[in-house]
Design a protein around this motif. Structure first.
Motif, PDB file in Angstrom:
ATOM      1  N   ARG A   1       0.834  -1.219   0.000  1.00  0.00           N
ATOM      2  CA  ARG A   1       0.000   0.000   0.000  1.00  0.00           C
ATOM      3  C   ARG A   1       0.862   1.260   0.000  1.00  0.00           C
ATOM      4  O   ARG A   1       0.667   2.171  -0.802  1.00  0.00           O
ATOM      5  N   MET A   2       1.874   1.302   0.886  1.00  0.00           N
ATOM      6  CA  MET A   2       2.744   2.482   0.926  1.00  0.00           C
ATOM      7  C   MET A   2       3.661   2.530  -0.286  1.00  0.00           C
ATOM      8  O   MET A   2       3.921   3.602  -0.834  1.00  0.00           O
TER       9      MET A   2
ATOM     10  N   ASP B   1      10.586  -5.909  -4.245  1.00  0.00           N
ATOM     11  CA  ASP B   1       9.626  -6.430  -3.268  1.00  0.00           C
ATOM     12  C   ASP B   1      10.090  -7.840  -2.872  1.00  0.00           C
ATOM     13  O   ASP B   1      11.210  -8.239  -3.219  1.00  0.00           O
ATOM     14  N   THR B   2       9.256  -8.574  -2.158  1.00  0.00           N
ATOM     15  CA  THR B   2       9.637  -9.912  -1.680  1.00  0.00           C
ATOM     16  C   THR B   2      10.251 -10.742  -2.815  1.00  0.00           C
ATOM     17  O   THR B   2       9.689 -10.798  -3.902  1.00  0.00           O
TER      18      THR B   2
ATOM     19  N   GLY C   1      10.579   3.733   6.789  1.00  0.00           N
ATOM     20  CA  GLY C   1       9.184   3.989   7.171  1.00  0.00           C
ATOM     21  C   GLY C   1       8.569   2.791   7.852  1.00  0.00           C
ATOM     22  O   GLY C   1       7.569   2.905   8.558  1.00  0.00           O
TER      23      GLY C   1
ATOM     24  N   THR D   1       7.606  -0.133  10.348  1.00  0.00           N
ATOM     25  CA  THR D   1       7.470  -0.094  11.813  1.00  0.00           C
ATOM     26  C   THR D   1       7.442  -1.518  12.368  1.00  0.00           C
ATOM     27  O   THR D   1       7.400  -2.482  11.607  1.00  0.00           O
TER      28      THR D   1
ATOM     29  N   LYS E   1      -3.433  -4.207   8.998  1.00  0.00           N
ATOM     30  CA  LYS E   1      -2.165  -3.808   9.651  1.00  0.00           C
ATOM     31  C   LYS E   1      -1.650  -4.959  10.512  1.00  0.00           C
ATOM     32  O   LYS E   1      -2.411  -5.597  11.234  1.00  0.00           O
ATOM     33  N   LYS E   2      -0.313  -5.172  10.429  1.00  0.00           N
ATOM     34  CA  LYS E   2       0.238  -6.370  11.082  1.00  0.00           C
ATOM     35  C   LYS E   2       0.772  -6.114  12.484  1.00  0.00           C
ATOM     36  O   LYS E   2       0.778  -7.011  13.313  1.00  0.00           O
TER      37      LYS E   2
HETATM   38  P1  NAD Z   1       1.867  -3.751   2.917  1.00  0.00           P
HETATM   39  O1  NAD Z   1       1.739  -5.090   3.582  1.00  0.00           O
HETATM   40  O2  NAD Z   1       0.761  -3.246   2.063  1.00  0.00           O
HETATM   41  O3  NAD Z   1       3.213  -3.708   2.021  1.00  0.00           O
HETATM   42  C1  NAD Z   1       4.429  -4.253   2.397  1.00  0.00           C
HETATM   43  C2  NAD Z   1       5.154  -4.684   1.129  1.00  0.00           C
HETATM   44  O4  NAD Z   1       6.467  -5.141   1.499  1.00  0.00           O
HETATM   45  C3  NAD Z   1       4.457  -5.867   0.418  1.00  0.00           C
HETATM   46  O5  NAD Z   1       4.373  -5.609  -0.980  1.00  0.00           O
HETATM   47  C4  NAD Z   1       5.365  -7.042   0.716  1.00  0.00           C
HETATM   48  O6  NAD Z   1       5.361  -8.018  -0.332  1.00  0.00           O
HETATM   49  C5  NAD Z   1       6.728  -6.350   0.821  1.00  0.00           C
HETATM   50  N1  NAD Z   1       7.715  -7.136   1.570  1.00  0.00           N
HETATM   51  C6  NAD Z   1       7.513  -7.985   2.612  1.00  0.00           C
HETATM   52  N2  NAD Z   1       8.671  -8.530   3.000  1.00  0.00           N
HETATM   53  C7  NAD Z   1       9.628  -8.007   2.184  1.00  0.00           C
HETATM   54  C8  NAD Z   1      11.041  -8.188   2.106  1.00  0.00           C
HETATM   55  N3  NAD Z   1      11.695  -9.022   2.922  1.00  0.00           N
HETATM   56  N4  NAD Z   1      11.717  -7.477   1.154  1.00  0.00           N
HETATM   57  C9  NAD Z   1      11.067  -6.638   0.312  1.00  0.00           C
HETATM   58  N5  NAD Z   1       9.722  -6.446   0.343  1.00  0.00           N
HETATM   59  C10 NAD Z   1       9.024  -7.118   1.276  1.00  0.00           C
HETATM   60  O7  NAD Z   1       2.169  -2.740   4.108  1.00  0.00           O
HETATM   61  P2  NAD Z   1       2.021  -1.139   4.095  1.00  0.00           P
HETATM   62  O8  NAD Z   1       0.686  -0.761   4.633  1.00  0.00           O
HETATM   63  O9  NAD Z   1       2.472  -0.601   2.784  1.00  0.00           O
HETATM   64  O10 NAD Z   1       3.075  -0.755   5.235  1.00  0.00           O
HETATM   65  C11 NAD Z   1       4.434  -1.100   5.126  1.00  0.00           C
HETATM   66  C12 NAD Z   1       5.162  -0.686   6.400  1.00  0.00           C
HETATM   67  O11 NAD Z   1       5.145   0.744   6.512  1.00  0.00           O
HETATM   68  C13 NAD Z   1       4.508  -1.202   7.687  1.00  0.00           C
HETATM   69  O12 NAD Z   1       5.530  -1.529   8.610  1.00  0.00           O
HETATM   70  C14 NAD Z   1       3.701  -0.020   8.174  1.00  0.00           C
HETATM   71  O13 NAD Z   1       3.462  -0.034   9.560  1.00  0.00           O
HETATM   72  C15 NAD Z   1       4.609   1.121   7.784  1.00  0.00           C
HETATM   73  N6  NAD Z   1       3.968   2.443   7.608  1.00  0.00           N
HETATM   74  C16 NAD Z   1       4.703   3.506   8.027  1.00  0.00           C
HETATM   75  C17 NAD Z   1       4.230   4.791   7.828  1.00  0.00           C
HETATM   76  C18 NAD Z   1       5.098   5.952   8.222  1.00  0.00           C
HETATM   77  O14 NAD Z   1       4.717   7.121   7.997  1.00  0.00           O
HETATM   78  N7  NAD Z   1       6.288   5.693   8.776  1.00  0.00           N
HETATM   79  C19 NAD Z   1       2.980   4.997   7.223  1.00  0.00           C
HETATM   80  C20 NAD Z   1       2.245   3.883   6.804  1.00  0.00           C
HETATM   81  C21 NAD Z   1       2.767   2.600   7.000  1.00  0.00           C
END
Ligand code: NAD
Length: 244
Positions: free
Chosen positions: A12-13, A34-35, A75, A77, A136-137
């Motif tokens: 999503r981010m 990505d993964t 970013g 968490t 959210k995880k």
């Molecule tokens: P999401 O699950 O939608 O996306 C995470 C992505 O990372 C997925 O596409 C997944 O396949 C990929 N991924 C997983 N393991 C990986 C690896 N080892 N190597 C590379 N890619 C990998 O999650 P999201 O909602 O996009 O959030 C991502 C992170 O950002 C979370 O930890 C969330 O809490 C954090 N977040 C932070 C802020 C901020 O302002 N700091 C804002 C929103 C979300």
């Protein structure tokens, strides 16, 4: 042009970042992974890596950035104490912006929370409530932890000694030193945070509600632009926004 690599671009981010890069003059997307993809194969193409993947990935991302002398914006968490220690060590070698929340509004909330805690004093009970989407995880959110840390810092307490995650059963009366942190999950909520300061006869509540991930993405891209010229060390969004 500053060249950006996004880790976690399918998420999503990650998608919000991909969409926002073209609107930032001076930045260009030079890699996205990505993964299952290898950061080592693309890292040479970038000046700065932006990590919005998963907590388990960040230490290795930071290690690769240190080896290749690239700046890093974190970013993601939910890191453990061990992860945090490792990432902090690597920050001796490269500049990093590490922020639990990249929105300007939330960083204003951080500032206001500190001020309110200082003004209102120890008579007020402190509670932090956050709500996020059902997918959210990690819990509580990194932002809720940051808010609770600010409150503990103002009270000169260690958060781990006073934090209270939720209440159930005969929990007894609330201790004056407690800092409550409570996580709600549901629907598609992008991110809501409220800090409650409650005393007998009055209550102050500071609330921020995010309705779009672009606010985080644009903040992270601004941080990426800022951090490439910095000396090694850990910076946060308050540094980027000049709020310190
Ligand atoms: P999401 O699950 O939608 O996306 C995470 C992505 O990372 C997925 O596409 C997944 O396949 C990929 N991924 C997983 N393991 C990986 C690896 N080892 N190597 C590379 N890619 C990998 O999650 P999201 O909602 O996009 O959030 C991502 C992170 O950002 C979370 O930890 C969330 O809490 C954090 N977040 C932070 C802020 C901020 O302002 N700091 C804002 C929103 C979300």
């Amino acid at each position: 042009m500053i060249k950006v690599i996004i880790n976690g671009y399918k998420g999503r981010m990650g998608q919000a970042l991909v969409n926002c890069v073209p609107h930032h003059r001076g930045l260009e997307l030079s890699g996205k992974i990505d993964t299952g993809d290898s950061l080592t194969s693309v890292i040479g193409l970038g000046d700065v890596v932006i990590d919005f993947s998963t907590h388990a990935a960040t230490v290795e991302v930071a290690r690769q950035c240190a080896i290749h002398q690239k700046a890093l914006v974190i970013g993601t968490t939910g890191h453990s104490d061990t992860d945090t220690f490792e990432i902090r060590k690597l920050a001796n070698q490269i500049p990093m912006v590490w922020a639990s929340n990249f929105s300007t509004g939330v960083n204003t909330l951080f500032w206001l929370t500190r001020k309110a805690a200082e003004i209102l004093g120890p008579e007020f009970d402190l509670e932090v409530v956050e709500m996020h989407h059902r997918l959210k995880k990690d819990a509580p959110s990194g932002t809720a932890k940051s808010l609770a840390e600010i409150l503990a810092e103002v009270r000169k307490l260690h958060l781990s000694d006073v934090v209270r995650h939720g209440r159930a059963g005969i929990v007894g009366e609330r201790k004056p030193s407690e800092i409550g942190v409570h996580s709600l999950r549901g629907g598609d909520v992008v991110g809501d945070h409220t800090v409650v300061f409650a005393n007998v006869g009055e209550r102050v509540e500071l609330t921020h509600r995010a309705s779009s991930r672009e606010t985080f993405a644009n903040g992270a891209l601004r941080a990426a632009q800022w951090v490439v010229a910095k000396n090694p060390g850990i910076y946060d969004m308050q540094d980027v926004l000049g709020l310190k």
